[in-house]
Design a protein around this motif. Structure first.
Motif, PDB file in Angstrom:
ATOM      1  N   SER A  39     -51.650 -24.066  38.014  1.00  0.00           N
ATOM      2  CA  SER A  39     -51.779 -23.794  36.587  1.00  0.00           C
ATOM      3  C   SER A  39     -52.541 -24.937  35.937  1.00  0.00           C
ATOM      4  N   ILE A  40     -52.939 -24.729  34.712  1.00  0.00           N
ATOM      5  CA  ILE A  40     -53.709 -25.739  33.996  1.00  0.00           C
ATOM      6  C   ILE A  40     -52.848 -26.966  33.687  1.00  0.00           C
ATOM      7  N   ARG A  41     -51.577 -26.766  33.375  1.00  0.00           N
ATOM      8  CA  ARG A  41     -50.736 -27.918  33.051  1.00  0.00           C
ATOM      9  C   ARG A  41     -50.539 -28.820  34.264  1.00  0.00           C
ATOM     10  N   MET A  44     -53.752 -30.681  34.727  1.00  0.00           N
ATOM     11  CA  MET A  44     -53.814 -31.817  33.811  1.00  0.00           C
ATOM     12  C   MET A  44     -52.994 -32.989  34.347  1.00  0.00           C
ATOM     13  N   ALA A  45     -51.834 -32.695  34.932  1.00  0.00           N
ATOM     14  CA  ALA A  45     -51.013 -33.764  35.505  1.00  0.00           C
ATOM     15  C   ALA A  45     -51.751 -34.468  36.641  1.00  0.00           C
ATOM     16  N   ILE A  46     -52.462 -33.709  37.462  1.00  0.00           N
ATOM     17  CA  ILE A  46     -53.228 -34.295  38.564  1.00  0.00           C
ATOM     18  C   ILE A  46     -54.400 -35.113  38.028  1.00  0.00           C
ATOM     19  N   ILE A 250     -53.681 -25.516  23.476  1.00  0.00           N
ATOM     20  CA  ILE A 250     -54.223 -24.523  22.550  1.00  0.00           C
ATOM     21  C   ILE A 250     -55.745 -24.478  22.618  1.00  0.00           C
ATOM     22  N   ASN A 251     -56.373 -25.630  22.775  1.00  0.00           N
ATOM     23  CA  ASN A 251     -57.831 -25.697  22.751  1.00  0.00           C
ATOM     24  C   ASN A 251     -58.478 -25.674  24.129  1.00  0.00           C
ATOM     25  N   HIS A 252     -57.680 -25.586  25.182  1.00  0.00           N
ATOM     26  CA  HIS A 252     -58.252 -25.600  26.530  1.00  0.00           C
ATOM     27  C   HIS A 252     -58.904 -24.248  26.825  1.00  0.00           C
ATOM     28  N   GLU A 259     -49.792 -18.663  29.921  1.00  0.00           N
ATOM     29  CA  GLU A 259     -49.398 -20.058  30.104  1.00  0.00           C
ATOM     30  C   GLU A 259     -49.407 -20.804  28.777  1.00  0.00           C
ATOM     31  N   LYS A 260     -50.399 -20.513  27.938  1.00  0.00           N
ATOM     32  CA  LYS A 260     -50.467 -21.144  26.627  1.00  0.00           C
ATOM     33  C   LYS A 260     -49.227 -20.797  25.801  1.00  0.00           C
TER      34      LYS A 260
END
Length: 489
Positions: A39-41, A44-46, A250-252, A259-260
């Motif tokens: 997922s995108i979150r 982002m963590a990676i 929100i802006n990704h 997921e948002k």
């Protein structure tokens, strides 16, 4: 009357039947979201993990390179360049070697800490208000460029090298604090521990790579390559960072609607950015915040001695040669990285399955991360060298569990101000890291029992921080951290 009650019960049961399937579906969807790692979150963590990794490889690279940069056969207080190459260099690949005294070397290695101490708290405040993407990105870019200039600065003279190291410390503090600003908007409560530990574990992995890879690079092609390679990687990664990192979901542009919705709906109270003014008076009076700060000071006192003083300890107490010393000094870093990552996963598993409450998880991991390292540290002077090394590794690894305990606790008690509070606890950690080696140096210079006194004091201070947090630690959002709205009737 009976018929009326029956009809009311029928209506309520119909409501329950109509709402329960939706609730179950929502819970099912939420559970699926928790398990979905692609997922995108998590991306982002990676990305934050890689950012921390790159910064700390750059900051830590001098601690390895300086061994090859210094002419150990003729040290003085002058910074003149020696004509000798470092051991193992050939005439074709000879690199400059400098005559820096041990005092100069110590100042060079600690310069980044002083810089980070200055910038950490202010940058955490501004990142919380303005967002962390630009602050983290530009600080990483400038730090990478400066890393490329270190060999040139060393040739020009010590003042230039000191300036670069201090500025790199300033940028490191800015970067680390800015990255903390992502979690209040990207990490849902049930994934908060795991996502944040994935990101912050880049610190230990970066230090491990710097130590392990730096040794090979010093041997061939030479110590300047450490700064060129790590600095070049940082410059390239900045392109990826500015292209794919976003301050909030929100802006990704690549995130899915589901997921948002999952992220934003799970963080209703912390989605709003803090105002420019901070509730300092309320913060100072909050014992839950002091529990976090005291815990950080006490834990880092022990960890600073286990990591910063480890090479000296191995040399003084157990007479290890340099090659074995370097490998053993790097080993606790990789085990801590594994422990930190697994600890985050286990903590969120306990929360998502409702096995333990949040406050219980935080205090449990704090206890595990502080009690056992203190126990292992106290026993080190009374065991043989092999067992001592095992205890040192276990102490460092277990201490990393605190990242699932009190270290990320600001995200629980004040998510709106998490960036500022996490930078504040980092500042307290840096102060502890600057003071503890001085006390350690005093003890080990006294007599043969100096290291025992170091271990006893470090363990006692660590236990004090644990007890203080277990008594005063909280996880409920503080009143001053809530967004108060005025309702008009």
């Amino acid at each position: 009357m009976t018929s009326l009650m029956d009809s009311l019960e029928g209506v309520s049961s119909e409501k329950r039947e109509s709402t329960n399937p939706q609730e179950e579906e929502g819970k099912k969807q939420q559970h699926q979201q928790v398990k979905r790692f692609c997922s995108i979150r998590y991306a982002m963590a990676i990305m934050i993990h890689c950012c921390n990794l790159i910064i700390f490889t750059q900051i830590s690279s001098l601690s390895i390179a300086i061994v090859a940069m210094v002419n150990h056969t003729s040290q003085s207080n002058q910074s003149n360049v020696s004509s000798e190459g470092y051991p193992g260099a050939t005439p074709d690949t000879a690199v400059p070697v400098y005559e820096w005294s041990p005092e100069i070397q110590g100042l060079l290695l600690s310069a980044t800490r002083y810089g980070a101490l200055i910038s950490t708290v202010p940058s955490g405040y501004f990142a919380g208000v303005l967002g962390g993407k630009k602050i983290a990105g530009f600080s990483m870019l400038i730090c990478s460029i400066l890393n490329l200039l270190i060999p040139l600065a060393a040739d020009y003279g010590l003042p230039y090298l000191f300036v670069i190291r201090i500025v790199q410390g300033l940028l490191q503090g800015m970067n680390f604090s800015a990255l903390s600003a992502f979690w209040p908007k990207w990490a849902p409560p049930l994934e908060r521990t795991q996502l944040s530990t994935i990101g912050i574990s880049g610190v230990t992995l970066g230090s491990f790579i710097a130590i392990l890879g730096g040794g090979f690079l010093c041997a061939s092609p030479g110590w300047p390559s450490i700064f060129y390679i790590y600095g070049g990687i940082g410059c390239v990664y900045c392109i990826i960072w500015f292209s794919l990192a976003y301050d909030d979901p929100i802006n990704h542009p690549l995130i899915s609607d589901s997921e948002k919705e999952y992220i934003t709906s799970s963080m209703t109270e912390q989605a709003n950015a803090p105002s420019w003014s901070l509730p300092f008076k309320a913060m100072i009076k909050t014992m839950a915040l002091w529990a976090i700060l005291v815990g950080n000071v006490c834990r880092f006192w022990l960890i600073s001695n286990l990591t910063t003083s480890l090479p000296t300890l191995l040399d003084n107490m157990f007479d290890f040669n340099f090659k074995k010393n370097g490998s053993l000094s790097a080993l606790p870093l990789i085990t801590s990285w594994v422990s930190m990552t697994l600890g985050g996963y286990i903590a969120d598993f306990l929360l998502s399955k409702k096995i333990l409450r949040l406050i219980t998880v935080r205090k449990l991991f704090t206890f595990l991360g502080m009690f056992f390292p203190s126990l292992f540290t106290v026993l080190i002077p009374y065991v043989d060298s092999t067992t001592a090394i095992v205890f040192l590794i276990l102490a460092s690894s277990m201490s990393a569990l605190c990242f699932s305990g009190f270290i990320i606790n600001p995200l629980d008690i004040a998510p709106r101000y998490a960036s500022f509070l996490m930078s504040l606890e980092t500042g307290f950690m840096l102060i502890s890291g600057l003071v503890s080696p001085v006390i350690t140096g005093y003890f080990i210079s006294q007599d043969a029992t100096g290291w025992k006194n170091v271990f006893f004091l470090s363990s006692a201070i660590n236990l004090l921080g644990m007890v203080f947090y277990l008594i005063f630690g909280q996880t409920n959002i503080q009143d001053w951290a809530r967004e108060h709205r005025i309702t008009h009737f």
